[in-house]
Design an enzyme around this catalytic site. Sequence first.
Site, short mmCIF file in Angstrom:
data_model
loop_
_atom_site.label_atom_id
_atom_site.label_comp_id
_atom_site.label_asym_id
_atom_site.label_seq_id
_atom_site.Cartn_x
_atom_site.Cartn_y
_atom_site.Cartn_z
N TYR A 1 16.90 32.52 4.24
CA TYR A 1 15.56 33.01 5.04
C TYR A 1 14.60 33.67 4.13
O TYR A 1 13.39 33.12 4.26
CB TYR A 1 15.86 34.05 6.25
CG TYR A 1 14.53 34.57 6.88
CD1 TYR A 1 14.00 33.69 7.96
CD2 TYR A 1 13.97 35.81 6.59
CE1 TYR A 1 13.11 34.09 8.62
CE2 TYR A 1 12.74 35.99 7.33
CZ TYR A 1 12.42 35.20 8.34
OH TYR A 1 11.28 35.47 8.89
N SER B 1 7.08 36.81 4.77
CA SER B 1 7.88 37.88 5.35
C SER B 1 7.87 38.93 4.03
O SER B 1 8.03 38.38 2.84
CB SER B 1 9.24 37.33 5.84
OG SER B 1 10.34 38.48 5.86
#
Length: 247
Positions: free
Chosen positions: A153, A139
């Site tokens: 995250y 990501s």
Amino acid sequence: MTDTFSLSGKHVLVTGASSGIGKATAILCAQQGARLTVNGRNEERLAETLSLLEGEGHQSVACDLSDAERLEECVAGLDKLDGVVHCAGTLVTCLTKNVDEEVLQHLFSQNVYSVMKLNALLMTRKKLNRGASIVLVSSVSANDCAEVGNAVYGATKAALASYARVLALELSARKIRVNTVSPGMVRTPLLSRFDVTEEELAENEKKYPLGFGDPEDVAHAIAFLLGDGARWMTGSDIKLDGGLSLR
């Protein structure tokens, strides 16, 4: 002339294939001629993905990758693989002051530990063909984009990116390639995990010159990395952020 962007004759495992990027990737790989083994936790949604795959010989394996015993069984039953795509993962937003053991264990177990354990089993059980390609979904949160509530995250995705580079080096002797793709905001069911309004999402999308992405946008990059056209790429990361990093 050989089509280096075809996946014909390749057997590809896609985790997290019951929705979002994993589902789009499985559908595209089948269209390009691959035989798919699709994995996910939700049997009903996984069956839907399976029904959308072109071609013959596809199969589904319902399995929670964090269940070590079930994971062993699933890997034992796999035919040899030419490609592995790690799309399974989860998202929980949490302010840094509220991070606790439960949040850490949940996110790292789903996003990092399960990937490492699955790859280790695929290697020790000799399930990867020479010249195979492994793709991990990281990501932009790993290195390029800090968002409030995304500390843990982002840390899991950064861990994946670092792990992928070492894995690429260790598997290079067998010409097995390992790369990552790092998407920005993509319109998947995970968007609902953000505690924001539609108005706030619309405002956030303005940061992206090309707007938010769709799962298919990421799937095309993954399919490229799986094919022979990317045979000299390993340890690389493809950033897919719709121009976010240009700001």
